[in-house]
Design a protein around this motif. Structure first.
Motif, PDB file in Angstrom:
ATOM      1  N   LEU A 360      83.643  41.650 -35.673  1.00  0.00           N
ATOM      2  CA  LEU A 360      83.175  40.332 -36.121  1.00  0.00           C
ATOM      3  C   LEU A 360      83.588  40.076 -37.563  1.00  0.00           C
ATOM      4  N   ARG A 361      83.502  41.105 -38.415  1.00  0.00           N
ATOM      5  CA  ARG A 361      83.913  40.956 -39.824  1.00  0.00           C
ATOM      6  C   ARG A 361      85.371  40.540 -39.916  1.00  0.00           C
ATOM      7  N   LEU A 362      86.217  41.197 -39.136  1.00  0.00           N
ATOM      8  CA  LEU A 362      87.647  40.887 -39.186  1.00  0.00           C
ATOM      9  C   LEU A 362      87.938  39.502 -38.622  1.00  0.00           C
ATOM     10  N   VAL A 363      87.222  39.133 -37.555  1.00  0.00           N
ATOM     11  CA  VAL A 363      87.431  37.813 -36.950  1.00  0.00           C
ATOM     12  C   VAL A 363      87.053  36.700 -37.921  1.00  0.00           C
ATOM     13  N   LEU A 364      86.042  36.960 -38.766  1.00  0.00           N
ATOM     14  CA  LEU A 364      85.556  35.926 -39.695  1.00  0.00           C
ATOM     15  C   LEU A 364      86.394  35.798 -40.965  1.00  0.00           C
ATOM     16  N   ASN A 365      87.367  36.672 -41.155  1.00  0.00           N
ATOM     17  CA  ASN A 365      88.160  36.632 -42.391  1.00  0.00           C
ATOM     18  C   ASN A 365      88.837  35.284 -42.610  1.00  0.00           C
ATOM     19  N   LEU A 366      89.604  34.837 -41.619  1.00  0.00           N
ATOM     20  CA  LEU A 366      90.347  33.586 -41.783  1.00  0.00           C
ATOM     21  C   LEU A 366      89.423  32.373 -41.853  1.00  0.00           C
ATOM     22  N   PRO A 367      88.357  32.279 -41.029  1.00  0.00           N
ATOM     23  CA  PRO A 367      87.423  31.155 -41.218  1.00  0.00           C
ATOM     24  C   PRO A 367      86.790  31.125 -42.604  1.00  0.00           C
ATOM     25  N   ALA A 368      86.553  32.299 -43.183  1.00  0.00           N
ATOM     26  CA  ALA A 368      85.969  32.332 -44.529  1.00  0.00           C
ATOM     27  C   ALA A 368      86.925  31.734 -45.548  1.00  0.00           C
ATOM     28  N   VAL A 369      88.205  32.076 -45.447  1.00  0.00           N
ATOM     29  CA  VAL A 369      89.202  31.507 -46.363  1.00  0.00           C
ATOM     30  C   VAL A 369      89.345  30.007 -46.128  1.00  0.00           C
ATOM     31  N   ALA A 370      89.342  29.604 -44.855  1.00  0.00           N
ATOM     32  CA  ALA A 370      89.430  28.176 -44.545  1.00  0.00           C
ATOM     33  C   ALA A 370      88.226  27.434 -45.113  1.00  0.00           C
ATOM     34  N   GLY A 371      87.041  28.073 -45.038  1.00  0.00           N
ATOM     35  CA  GLY A 371      85.850  27.455 -45.597  1.00  0.00           C
ATOM     36  C   GLY A 371      85.959  27.256 -47.094  1.00  0.00           C
ATOM     37  N   LEU A 372      86.510  28.249 -47.795  1.00  0.00           N
ATOM     38  CA  LEU A 372      86.705  28.099 -49.245  1.00  0.00           C
ATOM     39  C   LEU A 372      87.617  26.929 -49.563  1.00  0.00           C
ATOM     40  N   ALA A 373      88.679  26.783 -48.768  1.00  0.00           N
ATOM     41  CA  ALA A 373      89.668  25.744 -49.047  1.00  0.00           C
ATOM     42  C   ALA A 373      89.190  24.359 -48.616  1.00  0.00           C
ATOM     43  N   LEU A 374      88.647  24.263 -47.390  1.00  0.00           N
ATOM     44  CA  LEU A 374      88.317  22.954 -46.824  1.00  0.00           C
ATOM     45  C   LEU A 374      86.950  22.455 -47.258  1.00  0.00           C
ATOM     46  N   VAL A 375      85.933  23.339 -47.201  1.00  0.00           N
ATOM     47  CA  VAL A 375      84.573  22.929 -47.537  1.00  0.00           C
ATOM     48  C   VAL A 375      84.289  23.110 -49.026  1.00  0.00           C
ATOM     49  N   GLY A 376      84.751  24.247 -49.556  1.00  0.00           N
ATOM     50  CA  GLY A 376      84.474  24.537 -50.956  1.00  0.00           C
ATOM     51  C   GLY A 376      85.417  23.869 -51.927  1.00  0.00           C
ATOM     52  N   GLY A 377      86.557  23.369 -51.421  1.00  0.00           N
ATOM     53  CA  GLY A 377      87.499  22.672 -52.291  1.00  0.00           C
ATOM     54  C   GLY A 377      88.246  23.576 -53.243  1.00  0.00           C
ATOM     55  N   ILE A 378      88.410  24.872 -52.888  1.00  0.00           N
ATOM     56  CA  ILE A 378      89.111  25.812 -53.746  1.00  0.00           C
ATOM     57  C   ILE A 378      90.591  25.823 -53.390  1.00  0.00           C
ATOM     58  N   ALA A 379      91.440  25.619 -54.380  1.00  0.00           N
ATOM     59  CA  ALA A 379      92.888  25.642 -54.167  1.00  0.00           C
ATOM     60  C   ALA A 379      93.382  27.087 -54.243  1.00  0.00           C
ATOM     61  N   LEU A 380      93.518  27.705 -53.089  1.00  0.00           N
ATOM     62  CA  LEU A 380      93.973  29.095 -53.033  1.00  0.00           C
ATOM     63  C   LEU A 380      95.489  29.146 -53.020  1.00  0.00           C
ATOM     64  N   PRO A 381      96.091  30.229 -53.532  1.00  0.00           N
ATOM     65  CA  PRO A 381      97.551  30.373 -53.455  1.00  0.00           C
ATOM     66  C   PRO A 381      98.025  30.326 -51.999  1.00  0.00           C
ATOM     67  N   GLN A 382      99.230  29.849 -51.764  1.00  0.00           N
ATOM     68  CA  GLN A 382      99.735  29.707 -50.399  1.00  0.00           C
ATOM     69  C   GLN A 382      99.820  31.049 -49.685  1.00  0.00           C
ATOM     70  N   TRP A 383     100.078  32.105 -50.455  1.00  0.00           N
ATOM     71  CA  TRP A 383     100.245  33.405 -49.825  1.00  0.00           C
ATOM     72  C   TRP A 383      98.912  34.053 -49.445  1.00  0.00           C
ATOM     73  N   ALA A 384      97.791  33.507 -49.940  1.00  0.00           N
ATOM     74  CA  ALA A 384      96.493  34.146 -49.723  1.00  0.00           C
ATOM     75  C   ALA A 384      96.142  34.225 -48.241  1.00  0.00           C
ATOM     76  N   GLY A 385      96.347  33.114 -47.513  1.00  0.00           N
ATOM     77  CA  GLY A 385      96.039  33.108 -46.088  1.00  0.00           C
ATOM     78  C   GLY A 385      96.896  34.083 -45.313  1.00  0.00           C
ATOM     79  N   TRP A 386      98.197  34.117 -45.660  1.00  0.00           N
ATOM     80  CA  TRP A 386      99.107  35.043 -44.967  1.00  0.00           C
ATOM     81  C   TRP A 386      98.744  36.492 -45.278  1.00  0.00           C
TER      82      TRP A 386
END
Length: 412
Positions: A360-386
């Motif tokens: 479950l921890r591993l599955v939630l990794n990408l949604p957590a990053v998406a949440g930071l970017a989409l909901v939290g409005g944080i501009a993460l580096p492009q390579w962060a998701g990859w």
């Protein structure tokens, strides 16, 4: 300036040197699970601090602006020296009452739960100390110590305390009379009756000598580290909640409303008579003391260590950039870190559900990053998701490899 952030690489460098000293001297002051639990508590504390430190800073600044008796200048050297000593005096009383009152011990106990004593123990910090800790430093604001001076001497005081958490340094002669040293701080972390609740200073041992709380380390009484009500867990969340949970249960069970309220502020260990009789709490016999441990295979240890290393890197990154984030993204980042550290704790305890929690921890990794970017409005580096996707994939491969390796002996 965030001194703690810049000190992180040196902390881990010194931990590495201490591990080499262990090997060279034939000592064993580290156990992987205990060290990871201490470091997890530290990572959780720094991450939680991004959410909570505003309470202490804001209240201090308000008190300084409206209640300061003197106008002290940060450009004056004597103000810095005065503030450094004054801070340690306030720290002494914060620390002492943290051992002497139930609700304050609930926060501070995290730092004492390790049954080993090494430099990783220094990083084992509470995530709930912000609730009452700020009160003890308000006298500095009233005296007129500027906030920038206060924050700096607070960081320096904390940094000093790192090196005293080691068993490799003996008594240091005259230095023992003035300053906190590894020897007199080992006493502070002991659960031996003769050593209990002693040596509270952060930098100076003078306060303990002055107020009658000093105890020398005795050759005839080897220190037994830990707390008298053991944590018996590698879970950093439970480490922060254990004593609060015990107090809540006692308050809930108490027959008297007065006892329900006063239990929180009574001396540490005090329990209502009716609760103590119905729910006696046995404490381990120190003569037969055994450290908490859970057998874990070498491959599982490596997996836990590598996963935790990832959280150290991300936690350090959060410490560097999170000061400028709003509350929502900080909360998302904290929740992601807290759940991940909980999962590592389950893994170290070899819980039946540890694998499911880890997946479950591993599955939630990408949604957590998406949440930071989409909901939290944080501009993460492009390579962060990859990078996170690759890390997650490699972790899944590692899990499959572990499962396959563990099944082979059973098939044979």
């Amino acid at each position: 300036m965030n001194y703690i952030l810049f000190a992180v690489p040196f902390f881990f460098l010194l931990i590495g040197i201490e591990l080499l000293a262990d090997r060279w001297r034939g000592m064993q002051t580290y156990r992987l699970s205990d060290a990871l639990n201490s470091l997890s508590a530290g990572v959780l504390s720094t991450t939680s601090g991004l959410l909570t430190k505003g309470l202490g800073v804001v209240t201090y600044a308000i008190a300084w602006q409206h209640l300061a008796v003197f106008e002290l200048s940060s450009a004056s050297l004597w103000v810095w020296v005065f503030a450094f000593v004054f801070y340690d005096f306030c720290y002494y009383w914060n620390h002492r009452l943290g051992h002497e009152r139930n609700v304050l011990w609930a926060a501070h106990s995290v730092h004492h739960q390790s049954e080993d004593y090494n430099l990783s123990t220094a990083l084992r910090q509470t995530s709930t100390g912000f609730i009452f800790g700020w009160i003890f430093y308000l006298p500095m604001a009233v005296a007129g110590v500027p906030p920038v001076v206060f924050l700096t001497v607070a960081a320096l005081n904390l940094l000093y305390q790192f090196w005293v958490h080691t068993r490799h340094i003996p008594k240091l002669g005259w230095f023992e009379w003035v300053f906190i040293t590894p020897s007199n701080h080992r006493v502070h972390h002991a659960q031996n009756a003769v050593y209990m609740d002693r040596n509270y200073g952060g930098v100076f041992i003078l306060w303990d000598r002055l107020f009658g709380t000093f105890q020398e380390e005795l050759d005839e009484e080897p220190v037994v580290f830990g707390v008298t009500v053991p944590l018996v867990s590698w879970n950093p969340l439970w480490a922060n909640l254990q004593v609060y949970a015990h107090l809540w249960n006692d308050a809930r069970r108490a027959g008297s409303l007065r006892d329900k309220l006063r239990i929180w502020f009574m001396r540490t260990g005090w329990r209502p008579d009716d609760v103590a009789q119905r729910y006696p709490m046995e404490k381990p016999d120190l003569a037969a003391f055994r450290k908490f441990d859970v057998p874990l295979g070498r491959a599982r240890q490596w997996y836990a260590g590598l996963q935790f290393g990832t959280y150290v890197l991300i936690g350090t990154w959060l410490l560097g950039v999170g000061e400028h984030w709003r509350l929502l993204p900080l909360t998302i980042g904290w929740a992601w870190m807290a759940f991940g550290l909980y999962a590592i704790g389950c893994w170290l305890e070899n819980r039946p559900w540890a694998l499911r929690v880890e997946v479950l921890r591993l599955v939630l990794n990408l949604p957590a990053v998406a949440g930071l970017a989409l909901v939290g409005g944080i501009a993460l580096p492009q390579w962060a998701g990859w990078a996170l996707a690759v890390y997650t994939l490699l972790s899944f491969i590692g899990l499959l490899g572990l499962r396959r390796a563990e099944r082979q002996p059973q098939a044979a």
